[in-house]
Design a protein around this motif. Sequence first.
Motif, PDB file in Angstrom:
ATOM      1  N   ASN A  55     -42.896  -3.922 -45.348  1.00  0.00           N
ATOM      2  CA  ASN A  55     -43.191  -5.149 -44.980  1.00  0.00           C
ATOM      3  C   ASN A  55     -43.494  -4.912 -43.484  1.00  0.00           C
ATOM      4  N   ARG A  56     -44.705  -5.354 -42.996  1.00  0.00           N
ATOM      5  CA  ARG A  56     -45.157  -5.120 -41.730  1.00  0.00           C
ATOM      6  C   ARG A  56     -45.739  -6.523 -41.274  1.00  0.00           C
ATOM      7  N   PHE A  57     -45.265  -6.743 -40.062  1.00  0.00           N
ATOM      8  CA  PHE A  57     -45.478  -8.053 -39.328  1.00  0.00           C
ATOM      9  C   PHE A  57     -46.085  -7.770 -37.770  1.00  0.00           C
TER      10      PHE A  57
ATOM     11  N   TYR B 177     -49.703 -10.307 -41.883  1.00  0.00           N
ATOM     12  CA  TYR B 177     -48.332  -9.750 -42.766  1.00  0.00           C
ATOM     13  C   TYR B 177     -49.235  -8.653 -43.221  1.00  0.00           C
ATOM     14  N   ARG B 178     -48.653  -7.223 -43.552  1.00  0.00           N
ATOM     15  CA  ARG B 178     -49.239  -6.221 -44.266  1.00  0.00           C
ATOM     16  C   ARG B 178     -48.159  -5.762 -45.288  1.00  0.00           C
ATOM     17  N   GLY B 179     -48.350  -6.074 -46.605  1.00  0.00           N
ATOM     18  CA  GLY B 179     -47.401  -5.343 -47.283  1.00  0.00           C
ATOM     19  C   GLY B 179     -47.835  -4.001 -48.209  1.00  0.00           C
ATOM     20  N   TYR B 180     -47.119  -3.177 -47.751  1.00  0.00           N
ATOM     21  CA  TYR B 180     -47.457  -1.810 -48.498  1.00  0.00           C
ATOM     22  C   TYR B 180     -47.000  -1.180 -49.673  1.00  0.00           C
TER      23      TYR B 180
ATOM     24  N   THR C 227     -53.112  -7.404 -47.044  1.00  0.00           N
ATOM     25  CA  THR C 227     -53.058  -8.014 -45.640  1.00  0.00           C
ATOM     26  C   THR C 227     -53.593  -9.623 -45.735  1.00  0.00           C
TER      27      THR C 227
ATOM     28  N   ILE D  58     -41.413  -3.217 -38.690  1.00  0.00           N
ATOM     29  CA  ILE D  58     -41.715  -2.946 -39.873  1.00  0.00           C
ATOM     30  C   ILE D  58     -40.320  -2.742 -40.587  1.00  0.00           C
TER      31      ILE D  58
ATOM     32  N   LEU E  55     -41.627  -0.834 -51.101  1.00  0.00           N
ATOM     33  CA  LEU E  55     -42.553  -1.711 -50.169  1.00  0.00           C
ATOM     34  C   LEU E  55     -42.168  -2.079 -48.990  1.00  0.00           C
TER      35      LEU E  55
ATOM     36  N   GLU F 171     -44.920  -5.708 -33.078  1.00  0.00           N
ATOM     37  CA  GLU F 171     -44.777  -5.652 -34.574  1.00  0.00           C
ATOM     38  C   GLU F 171     -43.595  -5.185 -34.904  1.00  0.00           C
TER      39      GLU F 171
ATOM     40  N   THR G 149     -52.433  -2.161 -50.654  1.00  0.00           N
ATOM     41  CA  THR G 149     -52.043  -2.490 -49.457  1.00  0.00           C
ATOM     42  C   THR G 149     -52.613  -4.200 -49.598  1.00  0.00           C
TER      43      THR G 149
END
Length: 299
Positions: A81-83, A48-51, A296, A101, A79, A99, A294
Amino acid sequence: MRYINRLAAALTLGGCAFSSSTWAANGHYVPGVEGLDGPVVPPPGLYYRGYLVHYDIDSLRDGRGDALPGDNGGEVTALVNRFVWMTGKTFLGADYGLEAIIPIQDVSLRFDGVGVRDGDSGVGDIFLSPVVLGWHGERWDAVAAAGYWFDTGDFSADRPASIGKGFGSTMLTLGGSWHFDAERRWTLSALSRYEIHGKQDGTGITPGDSLVVEWGIGHRLASGLTLGLVGYDAWQLGADDGVAPGVPNDKAEQHAIGVEAGYFWPALGVGLNGAYYHEYDNRARPQGDLLRLTLTKAF
């Protein structure tokens, strides 16, 4: 004054360069969100990456890059949200993954010089990619990917701050990193995104294709802290199709330079990263500064 009146009409009636994600040149992808490690695909697993991204607008720029008269400002906060799931399988010699987003946005525009005040918030357009490929060498990494931005966010042709773009886009990704030493302490990286856009709902306009290149050069200290010089350049490659006569149809551009710092805790599978970008030469769009944080997490 005649040009300003035409620009105000374009904004109010759905000119693509200023609608929805006001920070993206004329597409969906926001330049500056990846930075130094953008071309590096992680090992097999779920990530998971949250920007958290904030774009502060200080001016509007015409097709020559000149600031338009008046007080033209605003903010865009998101915000994202990337998986990412790296499956452990390989294809064409690369690690294979998928992925998704999901962006949540808040937009506030105060373009008083062209008579526009608007705001919107909610879930923006969603991106899905069935193909993420990562190659790795002793001193290099490379990535290629393909996916689609779905027209899921709310869009209205008379709302410049709409969080949806009103059209879908195919996005192709290609990038690489070169590590100057065996310990990978010095890195030069570049990541490109190419978008092919569909027709916009309610306006009949098809935006021109867009290209974004993010670049950086970084150094990882003995403590594990990574510091770097980063930047991004974005171009609208073709004029919009279907724009009414008399409405400005200049191609948008963005250019920025900034700094980045990051740290990763392997035992926790957690990384933190931050970057600041200053835009110095934009055309046919807003101009401002971008701040990104970010988080991660590897599962």
